[in-house]
Design a protein around this motif. Structure first.
Motif, mmCIF file in Angstrom:
data_model
loop_
_atom_site.group_PDB
_atom_site.id
_atom_site.type_symbol
_atom_site.label_atom_id
_atom_site.label_comp_id
_atom_site.label_asym_id
_atom_site.label_seq_id
_atom_site.Cartn_x
_atom_site.Cartn_y
_atom_site.Cartn_z
ATOM 1 N N PRO A 253 58.179 46.234 40.622
ATOM 2 C CA PRO A 253 57.168 45.429 39.924
ATOM 3 C C PRO A 253 55.766 45.974 40.161
ATOM 4 N N ARG A 254 54.835 45.530 39.301
ATOM 5 C CA ARG A 254 53.421 45.903 39.457
ATOM 6 C C ARG A 254 52.943 45.589 40.868
ATOM 7 N N MET A 255 52.130 46.516 41.403
ATOM 8 C CA MET A 255 51.467 46.286 42.681
ATOM 9 C C MET A 255 49.956 46.288 42.435
ATOM 10 N N ALA A 256 49.268 45.340 43.043
ATOM 11 C CA ALA A 256 47.828 45.231 42.849
ATOM 12 C C ALA A 256 47.162 44.809 44.157
ATOM 13 N N TRP A 257 45.917 45.288 44.327
ATOM 14 C CA TRP A 257 45.110 44.953 45.492
ATOM 15 C C TRP A 257 43.672 44.696 45.025
ATOM 16 N N VAL A 258 42.943 43.899 45.780
ATOM 17 C CA VAL A 258 41.524 43.691 45.511
ATOM 18 C C VAL A 258 40.737 43.906 46.791
ATOM 19 N N TYR A 259 39.557 44.490 46.643
ATOM 20 C CA TYR A 259 38.613 44.600 47.736
ATOM 21 C C TYR A 259 37.467 43.644 47.449
ATOM 22 N N ASN A 260 37.246 42.690 48.353
ATOM 23 C CA ASN A 260 36.156 41.735 48.224
ATOM 24 C C ASN A 260 34.977 42.228 49.047
ATOM 25 N N ALA A 261 33.882 42.572 48.347
ATOM 26 C CA ALA A 261 32.737 43.172 49.027
ATOM 27 C C ALA A 261 32.100 42.207 50.025
ATOM 28 N N GLY A 262 32.105 40.912 49.723
ATOM 29 C CA GLY A 262 31.510 39.942 50.634
ATOM 30 C C GLY A 262 32.286 39.824 51.936
ATOM 31 N N GLN A 263 33.614 39.876 51.826
ATOM 32 C CA GLN A 263 34.462 39.756 53.010
ATOM 33 C C GLN A 263 34.777 41.104 53.645
ATOM 34 N N ARG A 264 34.531 42.189 52.884
ATOM 35 C CA ARG A 264 34.869 43.548 53.318
ATOM 36 C C ARG A 264 36.345 43.650 53.713
ATOM 37 N N ARG A 265 37.179 43.079 52.849
ATOM 38 C CA ARG A 265 38.615 43.085 53.129
ATOM 39 C C ARG A 265 39.398 43.500 51.892
ATOM 40 N N VAL A 266 40.495 44.220 52.117
ATOM 41 C CA VAL A 266 41.439 44.577 51.060
ATOM 42 C C VAL A 266 42.646 43.653 51.167
ATOM 43 N N ARG A 267 43.025 43.069 50.055
ATOM 44 C CA ARG A 267 44.166 42.156 50.060
ATOM 45 C C ARG A 267 45.096 42.464 48.892
ATOM 46 N N ARG A 268 46.363 42.185 49.094
ATOM 47 C CA ARG A 268 47.306 42.247 47.982
ATOM 48 C C ARG A 268 46.922 41.190 46.956
ATOM 49 N N ALA A 269 47.175 41.473 45.681
ATOM 50 C CA ALA A 269 46.739 40.568 44.607
ATOM 51 C C ALA A 269 47.873 40.322 43.620
ATOM 52 N N PRO A 270 48.863 39.553 44.025
ATOM 53 C CA PRO A 270 49.977 39.269 43.103
ATOM 54 C C PRO A 270 49.548 38.495 41.868
ATOM 55 N N GLN A 271 48.361 37.865 41.933
ATOM 56 C CA GLN A 271 47.873 37.095 40.793
ATOM 57 C C GLN A 271 47.391 37.989 39.650
ATOM 58 N N VAL A 272 47.239 39.288 39.890
ATOM 59 C CA VAL A 272 46.782 40.205 38.837
ATOM 60 C C VAL A 272 47.981 40.608 37.986
ATOM 61 N N ALA A 273 48.521 39.638 37.308
ATOM 62 C CA ALA A 273 49.692 39.839 36.451
ATOM 63 C C ALA A 273 49.907 38.560 35.650
ATOM 64 N N TYR A 274 50.644 38.700 34.557
ATOM 65 C CA TYR A 274 51.002 37.544 33.728
ATOM 66 C C TYR A 274 49.752 36.707 33.402
ATOM 67 N N ASP A 275 49.791 35.397 33.708
ATOM 68 C CA ASP A 275 48.663 34.539 33.330
ATOM 69 C C ASP A 275 47.700 34.294 34.482
ATOM 70 N N GLY A 276 47.696 35.197 35.462
ATOM 71 C CA GLY A 276 46.662 35.128 36.491
ATOM 72 C C GLY A 276 45.296 35.308 35.855
ATOM 73 N N PRO A 277 44.245 34.791 36.480
ATOM 74 C CA PRO A 277 42.913 34.830 35.861
ATOM 75 C C PRO A 277 42.373 36.252 35.748
ATOM 76 N N GLY A 278 41.727 36.558 34.623
ATOM 77 C CA GLY A 278 41.096 37.855 34.421
ATOM 78 C C GLY A 278 39.831 37.985 35.251
ATOM 79 N N THR A 279 39.487 39.213 35.606
ATOM 80 C CA THR A 279 38.336 39.474 36.463
ATOM 81 C C THR A 279 37.028 39.016 35.813
ATOM 82 N N ALA A 280 36.302 38.144 36.522
ATOM 83 C CA ALA A 280 34.968 37.680 36.095
ATOM 84 C C ALA A 280 34.970 37.177 34.659
ATOM 85 N N ALA A 281 36.084 36.556 34.247
ATOM 86 C CA ALA A 281 36.254 36.172 32.844
ATOM 87 C C ALA A 281 35.917 34.713 32.566
#
Length: 455
Positions: A253-281
């Motif tokens: 399956p799709r693999m996705a990660w996000v880096y949050n600049a405020g937290q300075r952390r990289v996290r897995r992002a399973p929500q970046v698929a299907y009807d998960g919310p679009g970035t800054a949308a």
């Protein structure tokens, strides 16, 4: 006797499944480049000539390219044949989608469709045409349709002679995009009064064939690698998204990660698929709305309605022009329709119905796929009550220099709420597109996200 009947039934189902999953015969594939275009569209025009014959598309020297990469409009001197408005829509409704009719009803004073002479401009490199033929002879759907088998040899246009609706959608997903690409684009979600704030993105997309250091085992099932960095506004700047998409999404399956600049952390992002919310949308699109549709198709049953002739956004060089400011394009309710161009083209109509037991905010979706480019030109998304909720339009442009179809922008209209999202605009950017960009597998790892997100 009962056992025999069961055996015969099982054999019939097996043969049926095989016919759905199998590639086309050599005799069928031979039509590519003869009665069909090399990508599988009908080469001939329509009966009255309003859709012309495909004769090879635009040449690479069809117009000038400026220093920023913007193209001259080969059809700049043309005027609309007519304009469809709410007052005359009934006259043309057989060539309008349900979404267009809904937009005309929702915005009767401002939404209009300027209809121009049709030009079949799509022209791709010869190697892509050859790859499409390899796909026709070899590629098949994996069981359940949620991935592709025997596609790694070609990597472009999985099913140029599609047998069902899901194969049509896979053609959109696997279409040629000009190879590795870096782009600078903006997104906006105008308020009901037209006020907007721009979100600036730096996107990178890379394909296995353009990543020489990619592990061969990883490359075998890889579709593409995507990285998106937000550069403005300040509250979002530095956030980075990384996506690995696969060919067989059952196997991987799709693999996705996000880096949050405020937290300075990289996290897995399973929500970046299907009807998960679009970035800054601002809640106006889902993850799978991006690029008109992307990702795993397993939550829907797909039905091929057939082909029809529709007025779709096409050859929108004027809308893509650097002469336009974003404020010229973004208006209350919808983009500035006076800058748009629509032409009559043949499209594949595909309907997706949410499977029982699956979830998505869209219970039903309909896609209209341009036969020449395999790009989803328009879409309709229905809520759980069966009400038309969102209408999508991709303002198609053919980049004749790079020999690849692109968007001037894609818009998603919430006809219930009266707002919309527009993404992909580049009119005011200094160097919006860089084709043929070098890409390393190391640049598309979770480890690389922190460096990409430094403000």
């Amino acid at each position: 006797m009962k056992t025999t009947r069961n055996l015969i039934g099982a054999m019939a189902l097996s043969l049926l499944a095989g016919s759905v999953l199998a590639a086309v015969s050599p005799e069928e594939a031979a039509k590519l480049g003869s009665s069909l275009t090399p990508l599988g569209a009908e080469k001939a025009g329509n009966a009255d000539g309003s859709i012309p014959e495909w004769t090879g598309g635009l040449p690479v020297n069809a117009g000038a390219e400026d220093a920023r990469g913007f193209l001259a409009d080969p059809f700049a001197d043309e005027q609309p044949l007519f304009v469809i408005t709410a007052s005359n829509a009934e006259q043309y409704k057989d060539k309008l989608s349900a979404g267009q009719l809904a937009m005309l009803k929702r915005y009767p004073e401002t939404y209009r469709l300027p209809i121009y002479k049709s030009h079949r401009t799509v022209a791709l490199p010869q190697k892509i045409y050859e790859a499409a033929k390899i796909s026709a002879l070899n590629t098949s759907l994996v069981e359940g349709g949620n991935g592709l088998a025997n596609f790694a040899k070609s990597r472009n246009y999985a099913f140029p002679i599609p047998q069902n609706g899901l194969e049509v959608v896979w053609n959109h997903i696997t279409r040629y995009r000009g190879g590795n690409l870096k782009r600078t684009i903006v997104q906006a979600t105008p308020q009901a009064n037209g006020n907007f704030t721009l979100v600036h993105f730096e996107d990178e997309v890379a394909f296995p064939s353009g990543m020489p250091d990619l592990d061969p085992e990883k490359a075998e099932n890889a579709l593409l690698f995507f990285k998106q960095r937000v550069t403005a506004p300040a509250r979002l700047a530095g956030n980075v998204l990384l996506v690995h998409d696969s060919l067989d999404q059952v196997k991987e399956p799709r693999m996705a990660w996000v880096y949050n600049a405020g937290q300075r952390r990289v996290r897995r992002a399973p929500q970046v698929a299907y009807d998960g919310p679009g970035t800054a949308a601002d809640g106006l699109r889902t993850s799978d709305n991006f690029d008109m549709y992307n990702g795993a198709p397993n939550r829907y049953d797909w039905k091929l309605i057939g082909k029809r002739e529709l007025y779709i956004p096409y050859n929108n060089y004027r809308l893509d022009s650097p002469k336009n400011k974003y404020s010229d394009i973004l208006k209350a309710g919808h983009i500035n329709q006076d800058l748009t161009r629509y032409e009559l083209h043949r499209v594949w109509e595909v309907e997706a119905t949410l499977k029982e037991g699956e979830r998505n905010i869209y219970a039903k979706r309909r896609f209209y796929v341009d036969e020449d480019s395999w790009i989803i030109a328009m879409s309709e998304h229905y809520d759980g009550r069966g009400q038309l909720w969102r209408v999508g339009e991709a303002q198609l442009v053919h980049n004749y220099v790079q020999q690849t179809p692109v968007y001037a922008l894609e818009a998603l209209y919430d006809i219930i709420g009266g707002r919309y999202l527009a993404i992909g605009m580049r009119n005011e950017e200094k160097k919006p597109f860089v084709y043929g960009a070098e890409a390393s597998a190391a640049d598309f790892t979770p480890t690389a996200l922190r460096n990409a997100g430094v403000r």
